[in-house]
Every structure is written in structure tokens, then in C-alpha cells.
Scaffold this active site. Structure first.
Site, PDB file in Angstrom:
ATOM      1  N   LYS A 192       0.990  -1.163  -0.191  1.00  0.00           N
ATOM      2  CA  LYS A 192      -0.204  -0.061  -0.022  1.00  0.00           C
ATOM      3  C   LYS A 192       0.927   1.319   0.072  1.00  0.00           C
ATOM      4  O   LYS A 192       2.056   1.199   0.494  1.00  0.00           O
ATOM      5  CB  LYS A 192      -0.931   0.042   1.152  1.00  0.00           C
ATOM      6  CG  LYS A 192      -2.035   0.699   1.105  1.00  0.00           C
ATOM      7  CD  LYS A 192      -3.263   0.118   0.293  1.00  0.00           C
ATOM      8  CE  LYS A 192      -4.481   0.977   0.065  1.00  0.00           C
ATOM      9  NZ  LYS A 192      -5.591   0.133  -0.246  1.00  0.00           N
TER      10      LYS A 192
ATOM     11  N   ASP B 174      -7.055   4.345  -4.490  1.00  0.00           N
ATOM     12  CA  ASP B 174      -7.666   4.189  -3.397  1.00  0.00           C
ATOM     13  C   ASP B 174      -8.282   5.583  -2.950  1.00  0.00           C
ATOM     14  O   ASP B 174      -8.512   6.347  -4.011  1.00  0.00           O
ATOM     15  CB  ASP B 174      -6.758   3.778  -2.277  1.00  0.00           C
ATOM     16  CG  ASP B 174      -7.306   3.372  -0.736  1.00  0.00           C
ATOM     17  OD1 ASP B 174      -8.165   2.509  -0.844  1.00  0.00           O
ATOM     18  OD2 ASP B 174      -7.082   3.890   0.088  1.00  0.00           O
TER      19      ASP B 174
HETATM   20  P1  NDP Z   1     -13.215   7.719  -2.399  1.00  0.00           P
HETATM   21  O1  NDP Z   1     -12.151   8.762  -2.067  1.00  0.00           O
HETATM   22  O2  NDP Z   1     -13.841   7.483  -3.788  1.00  0.00           O
HETATM   23  O3  NDP Z   1     -14.425   7.815  -1.450  1.00  0.00           O
HETATM   24  C1  NDP Z   1     -14.272   7.907   0.029  1.00  0.00           C
HETATM   25  C2  NDP Z   1     -15.629   8.449   0.511  1.00  0.00           C
HETATM   26  O4  NDP Z   1     -15.401   8.374   1.904  1.00  0.00           O
HETATM   27  C3  NDP Z   1     -15.953  10.138   0.254  1.00  0.00           C
HETATM   28  O5  NDP Z   1     -17.347   9.938   0.188  1.00  0.00           O
HETATM   29  C4  NDP Z   1     -15.271  10.785   1.410  1.00  0.00           C
HETATM   30  O6  NDP Z   1     -15.951  12.058   1.589  1.00  0.00           O
HETATM   31  C5  NDP Z   1     -15.744   9.648   2.471  1.00  0.00           C
HETATM   32  N1  NDP Z   1     -14.647   9.999   3.653  1.00  0.00           N
HETATM   33  C6  NDP Z   1     -13.330  10.068   3.404  1.00  0.00           C
HETATM   34  N2  NDP Z   1     -12.604  10.076   4.725  1.00  0.00           N
HETATM   35  C7  NDP Z   1     -13.740  10.375   5.661  1.00  0.00           C
HETATM   36  C8  NDP Z   1     -13.678  10.647   6.943  1.00  0.00           C
HETATM   37  N3  NDP Z   1     -12.748  10.661   7.754  1.00  0.00           N
HETATM   38  N4  NDP Z   1     -15.028  10.902   7.456  1.00  0.00           N
HETATM   39  C9  NDP Z   1     -16.325  10.649   6.982  1.00  0.00           C
HETATM   40  N5  NDP Z   1     -16.290  10.415   5.326  1.00  0.00           N
HETATM   41  C10 NDP Z   1     -14.944  10.332   4.969  1.00  0.00           C
HETATM   42  O7  NDP Z   1     -12.742   6.289  -1.867  1.00  0.00           O
HETATM   43  P2  NDP Z   1     -12.804   4.851  -1.934  1.00  0.00           P
HETATM   44  O8  NDP Z   1     -14.586   4.654  -2.096  1.00  0.00           O
HETATM   45  O9  NDP Z   1     -12.156   4.205  -3.177  1.00  0.00           O
HETATM   46  O10 NDP Z   1     -12.316   4.105  -0.634  1.00  0.00           O
HETATM   47  C11 NDP Z   1     -13.305   3.917   0.409  1.00  0.00           C
HETATM   48  C12 NDP Z   1     -12.682   2.970   1.316  1.00  0.00           C
HETATM   49  O11 NDP Z   1     -12.851   1.751   0.653  1.00  0.00           O
HETATM   50  C13 NDP Z   1     -11.159   3.106   1.954  1.00  0.00           C
HETATM   51  O12 NDP Z   1     -11.016   2.562   3.053  1.00  0.00           O
HETATM   52  C14 NDP Z   1     -10.640   2.203   0.854  1.00  0.00           C
HETATM   53  O13 NDP Z   1      -9.244   1.840   1.449  1.00  0.00           O
HETATM   54  C15 NDP Z   1     -11.295   1.097   0.676  1.00  0.00           C
HETATM   55  N6  NDP Z   1     -11.170   0.412  -0.172  1.00  0.00           N
HETATM   56  C16 NDP Z   1     -11.496   0.919  -1.618  1.00  0.00           C
HETATM   57  C17 NDP Z   1     -11.282   0.151  -2.762  1.00  0.00           C
HETATM   58  C18 NDP Z   1     -11.447   0.694  -4.191  1.00  0.00           C
HETATM   59  O14 NDP Z   1     -11.459  -0.226  -4.932  1.00  0.00           O
HETATM   60  N7  NDP Z   1     -11.707   1.803  -4.304  1.00  0.00           N
HETATM   61  C19 NDP Z   1     -10.608  -1.420  -2.642  1.00  0.00           C
HETATM   62  C20 NDP Z   1     -10.812  -1.794  -1.510  1.00  0.00           C
HETATM   63  C21 NDP Z   1     -11.070  -0.971  -0.104  1.00  0.00           C
HETATM   64  P3  NDP Z   1     -15.789  13.329   0.429  1.00  0.00           P
HETATM   65  O15 NDP Z   1     -16.736  12.740  -0.605  1.00  0.00           O
HETATM   66  O16 NDP Z   1     -16.414  14.312   1.191  1.00  0.00           O
HETATM   67  O17 NDP Z   1     -14.337  13.224   0.199  1.00  0.00           O
END
Ligand code: NDP
Length: 448
Positions: A129, A169
Site C-alpha cells: 500500500k 484508493d
Molecule cells: P473515495 O475517495 O472514492 O471515497 C471516500 C468517501 O469516504 C468519500 O465520500 C469521502 O467523503 C468519505 N470519507 C473519507 N474520509 C472520511 C472521514 N474521515 N469521515 C467521513 N467520510 C470520509 O474512496 P474509495 O471509495 O475508493 O474508498 C473508500 C474505502 O474503501 C477506503 O477505506 C478504501 O481503502 C477502501 N477500499 C477501496 C477500494 C477501491 O477499489 N476503491 C478497494 C478496497 C478498499 P468526501 O466525498 O467528502 O471526500
């Protein structure tokens, strides 16, 4: 304290001493150690070879300076990371996260988790990572481009299609992956599958964007089916509004669930009529094009917006934490259970604190931990690597079918290692199934 607990506490005390102040990393290791240390009693060969002790140290940590120039001509400096955890069963593989305030501890927890998750998919991928404390929000496209080019100017010497294959990510979506790949191609003078999550025009794979969210719902579908239930007609709440959350919601709608809530870093919307396919398209455009806040959804559809809140107080049958780590507290877990939540599948990495996991496991609630529930994304990245090596592209239907099969296999592995007395402990099942494959490879290599 019994002997197993003593063994666990002794192991954790050493880990904490060697990695001071890295709480999220301690938390991730403890969650796995809870399952593995008792299991080692049945496998003295793993214990004698200190496999778990070795697996709790990364193969390598790379840290570097990333200097770049903003639109006003100011020189900015960020820190880049790549934690290559284990390549025992395949080249290092795992996403890049760009988010302000990330630290080495975050990348260590994620790299450790990734190793078990990748193993669980059944594909030959090691774990890694990386990323940076760069915040892509409120930056222009040109600024993001300059940052990505500078970041890759150092990272490129540490990665390669048979060495380490990063992906996206949090904060690293199609735009960032494209800039990163463009710079890699230029520096290495090679067009190879060195990153996954690429655009379809240059080696990307169908279904990759959807894979983590779809896979998470498939995992829930399999858990419910194994216990004589289904998704159709259930209510659901989803945290996050990014990549994973959007496609979790999409698949839930397709399978007949009613999604009542989503959230983002500003708060949570509660839509009692359900988020329809049309409303979801609005969220996708809001988040991926305009990069706005869910307050706009609340205004557009006249629903309540709860500032700074997560959706866990809204009663629903199913819950999908899909935003970030430690977003489900012990109290949140109690509230979910009290409201009759029958299943939780973690789309985000480690979204539930350990005390919250304990609450779910003591309740009738079915609980799929992230390393099983969100493995669909990396599994499809593995399929992108295969397509890149073969220089061909599979169709969307074929890839969706493969993803469906991989998630069913993951569910099967969890059941195999986690079922006893008619109850499946998916945490134990995922940890042991993920560990065994890596451990067997490490045993075979000898001591290193
Ligand atoms: P994105 O950046 O696309 O979305 C993240 C979302 O979570 C956004 O809506 C963001 O808000 C919100 N967010 C982030 N930090 C916080 C916080 N501290 N409090 C509240 N809301 C928060 O990321 P992903 O969807 O790609 O990833 C989400 C999770 O899934 C992570 O843990 C990642 O490691 C995991 N993951 C992702 C994969 C992938 O294929 N994308 C694969 C496996 C795991 P805002 O819109 O306001 O920024």
C-alpha cells in the site's frame, strides 16, 4: 488470563514496542492475531518457523520527498510512501491513497491487511500500500498532474509489472491513475500493466470501477443466502459517497434493496423514500465531476442532512461502512444491533473498531470483515493484470461473472475456516484462509 491470551498479549507487547505510536497498525495486527495465535496451536510447523512474527514486519518501506509547484508558483512539499509488505505469493499489489494527514502507520496497517486480502482472493498477488499526505481536494487538474508526475518520478524505480503494481484508493481515482501511468510510461519507456484502474483506452478493465462495491454486495448476498435469507426487499444504509459506496448502492438497488442513507466527510443524508438509480446518478456526477458535498443532494431532493454525522443511527436491515477506517464505534455497533441490523459488510478498510466487531460477533448480526468483503476490487485488478499480460480485453459480462465467482469462493473459504456449531465467524475464517496460503509459501522459501 489464559495461555492463549498471554501469548497474544506477549506478541502484541513486542509489536507495540517495535512500532511506537502506530495505533491503527497495532489495531490491524491485533485483529488478525486474535485468530492466528490460537490457530497456530494446530500448526506447530508455522509456529516453529515464526511465520506470523515474520509476517508482521513489512518486506520494505520506501519514503520519499515529493516537491511540486502550485498554480500560484509556490513550491510545495509532500511525503510519498510505498510499503511493500509481502511478495510471498505474487508481486506486491495494493492501492495508493492521497489524503491529508495520512502517516506511515496508516500505510502499514493497509499493507498488512492487503496481504491477507489478496491471498484470500485465490489470485497470485502479494500485498502493498502507499500514497501521500497530498490532498487532491480543491486542487486544479494541472496541480494534481504536476503532483502525480513528481510522485511517480521517484516511485517508478520501485515498481514494475512483475515487481509491484499499484492502483487507486481514497483520493486516487481515474484522473490520478492516468497521470501516474502517463509519467511511468514516459520514464520507463515501456507500456506495461504497471498500474491497475487504468482508463479503458489504455489497458484498463471493464468492471474495475464497480468491482469493490459490487463485490461487497455479493459477499452480503452469499452470507444471507448461507443463512436462508436474501437482499431483496431489505433496507440498507451505506457510509461514504465515493467509489466503493456508489457501486455498493448501485448493486443493492439492482438486487431489490432500498438504500436509505449515504454520507461523506461533511455529513449524512437520510432519504426515507430510498436512493433511486436516478438519484444515484446525481451522486456520481456530484462526487466525480463537480467534487461537491452531499448537502447539495439534500437540497436537490428535499431530504434531511445531518451535519458531521454517519448513518448508523438510522434503522435498517443491512449496513455497509464504505468510507474510511474506524468509522463504526462500539456505540454505533450497539445502535445497529439494537435496531435489528441483520448483516454488516465492510466496503472500507477496517471501518469498525475492535470493540464494535466484538458487539457484532456477540449478536445475531452477520459480519463480513473488510479483507473478505472488499476484496472484489483487488481481485478485478488481478484480472486486469492478466488481461494486460495476455494483451486482450474480456467483456463486461465475462468479468462480472468472474468477480461473482471469486466472491463466492471467498465466502466459501471463510465458511471453511470459520464455521463451527452452525455459526460462521467470518473474521476468523477470512484471517486463517488468508494466512494459510502465504504461510505455506513462506515455509517453502526457508528463513528470510
Ligand atoms: P473515495 O475517495 O472514492 O471515497 C471516500 C468517501 O469516504 C468519500 O465520500 C469521502 O467523503 C468519505 N470519507 C473519507 N474520509 C472520511 C472521514 N474521515 N469521515 C467521513 N467520510 C470520509 O474512496 P474509495 O471509495 O475508493 O474508498 C473508500 C474505502 O474503501 C477506503 O477505506 C478504501 O481503502 C477502501 N477500499 C477501496 C477500494 C477501491 O477499489 N476503491 C478497494 C478496497 C478498499 P468526501 O466525498 O467528502 O471526500
Amino acid at each position: 488470563m489464559n495461555r492463549q491470551q498471554t501469548g497474544l498479549e506477549h506478541f502484541m507487547a513486542g509489536l507495540v514496542r517495535r512500532n511506537p505510536g502506530e495505533e491503527v497498525f497495532h489495531q490491524a495486527v491485533r485483529e488478525v492475531a486474535n485468530s492466528i495465535i490460537p490457530f497456530l496451536k494446530t500448526r506447530p510447523d508455522y509456529k516453529e518457523a515464526s511465520i506470523f512474527e515474520r509476517l508482521s514486519e513489512p518486506d520494505r518501506v520506501i519514503m520519499f520527498r515529493v516537491g511540486w509547484e502550485d498554480d500560484q508558483g509556490n513550491i510545495r512539499v509532500n511525503r510519498g510512501y510505498r510499503v511493500q509488505w509481502s511478495n510471498a505469493i505474487g508481486p506486491y499489489k495494493g492501492g495508493l491513497r492521497f489524503q491529508k494527514d495520512v502517516t506511515l502507520a496508516v500505510f502499514k496497517f493497509l499493507g498488512f491487511e492487503q496481504t491477507f486480502k489478496n491471498s484470500l482472493t485465490g489470485l497470485p498477488m502479494g500485498g502493498a500500500k502507499g500514497g501521500s499526505d497530498f490532498n487532491p481536494k480543491c486542487k486544479s487538474d494541472r496541480e494534481v498532474m504536476r503532483f502525480c508526475q513528481s510522485f511517480m518520478s521517484e516511485l517508478f524505480r520501485h515498481i514494475g509489472p512483475n515487481t509491484d503494481i499499484p492502483a487507486g484508493d481514497i483520493g486516487v481515482g481515474a484522473r490520478e491513475v492516468s497521470y501516474l501511468f502517463g509519467q511511468y510510461k514516459r520514464l520507463a519507456n515501456q507500456f506495461t500493466g504497471v498500474l491497475t484502474g487504468k482508463g479503458l483506452a489504455f489497458g484498463g478493465s471493464e468492471i474495475r470501477v464497480e468491482a469493490t462495491g459490487y463485490g461487497c454486495v455479493y459477499m452480503m448476498e452469499d452470507m444471507l443466502k448461507h443463512h436462508g435469507k436474501s437482499i431483496d426487499g431489505k433496507t440498507a444504509i451505506v457510509s461514504g459517497a465515493g467509489n466503493v459506496a456508489q457501486y455498493t448502492v448501485e448493486k443493492l438497488i439492482e438486487l431489490g434493496a432500498k438504500v436509505l442513507a449515504m454520507s461523506d466527510s461533511s455529513g449524512c443524508i437520510h432519504d426515507p423514500d430510498g436512493i433511486s438509480a436516478e438519484k444515484l446518478e446525481y451522486v456520481k456526477e456530484l462526487k466525480t465531476v463537480r467534487r461537491g458535498s452531499l448537502t447539495e443532494y439534500a437540497k436537490e431532493y428535499g431530504v434531511k442532512f445531518h451535519k458531521g454525522k454517519r448513518p448508523w443511527a438510522i434503522a435498517a436491515d443491512l449496513a455497509f461502512p464504505c468510507a474510511t477506517q474506524n468509522e463504526v464505534s462500539e456505540d454505533d455497533a450497539r445502535e445497529l444491533v439494537k435496531n435489528g441490523c441483520m448483516g454488516v459488510a465492510e466496503g472500507a478498510n477496517m471501518p469498525t473498531v475492535q470493540a464494535g466487531i466484538d458487539v457484532f460477533q456477540d449478536a445475531p448480526t452477520l459480519f463480513a470483515p473488510s479483507k473478505a468483503a472488499n476484496a472484489g476490487g483487488v481481485a478485478t485488478s488481478g484480472l486486469e493484470m492478466t488481461q494486460n499480460s495476455m494483451r486482450l480485453s474480456w467483456s463486461r459480462d465475462e468479468l462480472n461473472e468472474r468477480l461473482r465467482g471469486i466472491m463466492a469462493d471467498i465466502h466459501g473459504r471463510c465458511v471453511r475456516y470459520g464455521e463451527s456449531d452452525g455459526r460462521v465467524d467470518y473474521v476468523q475464517g477470512a484471517n486463517i484462509a488468508g494466512f494459510v496460503k502465504v504461510a505455506d509459501a513462506m515455509l517453502a522459501y526457508g528463513i528470510m
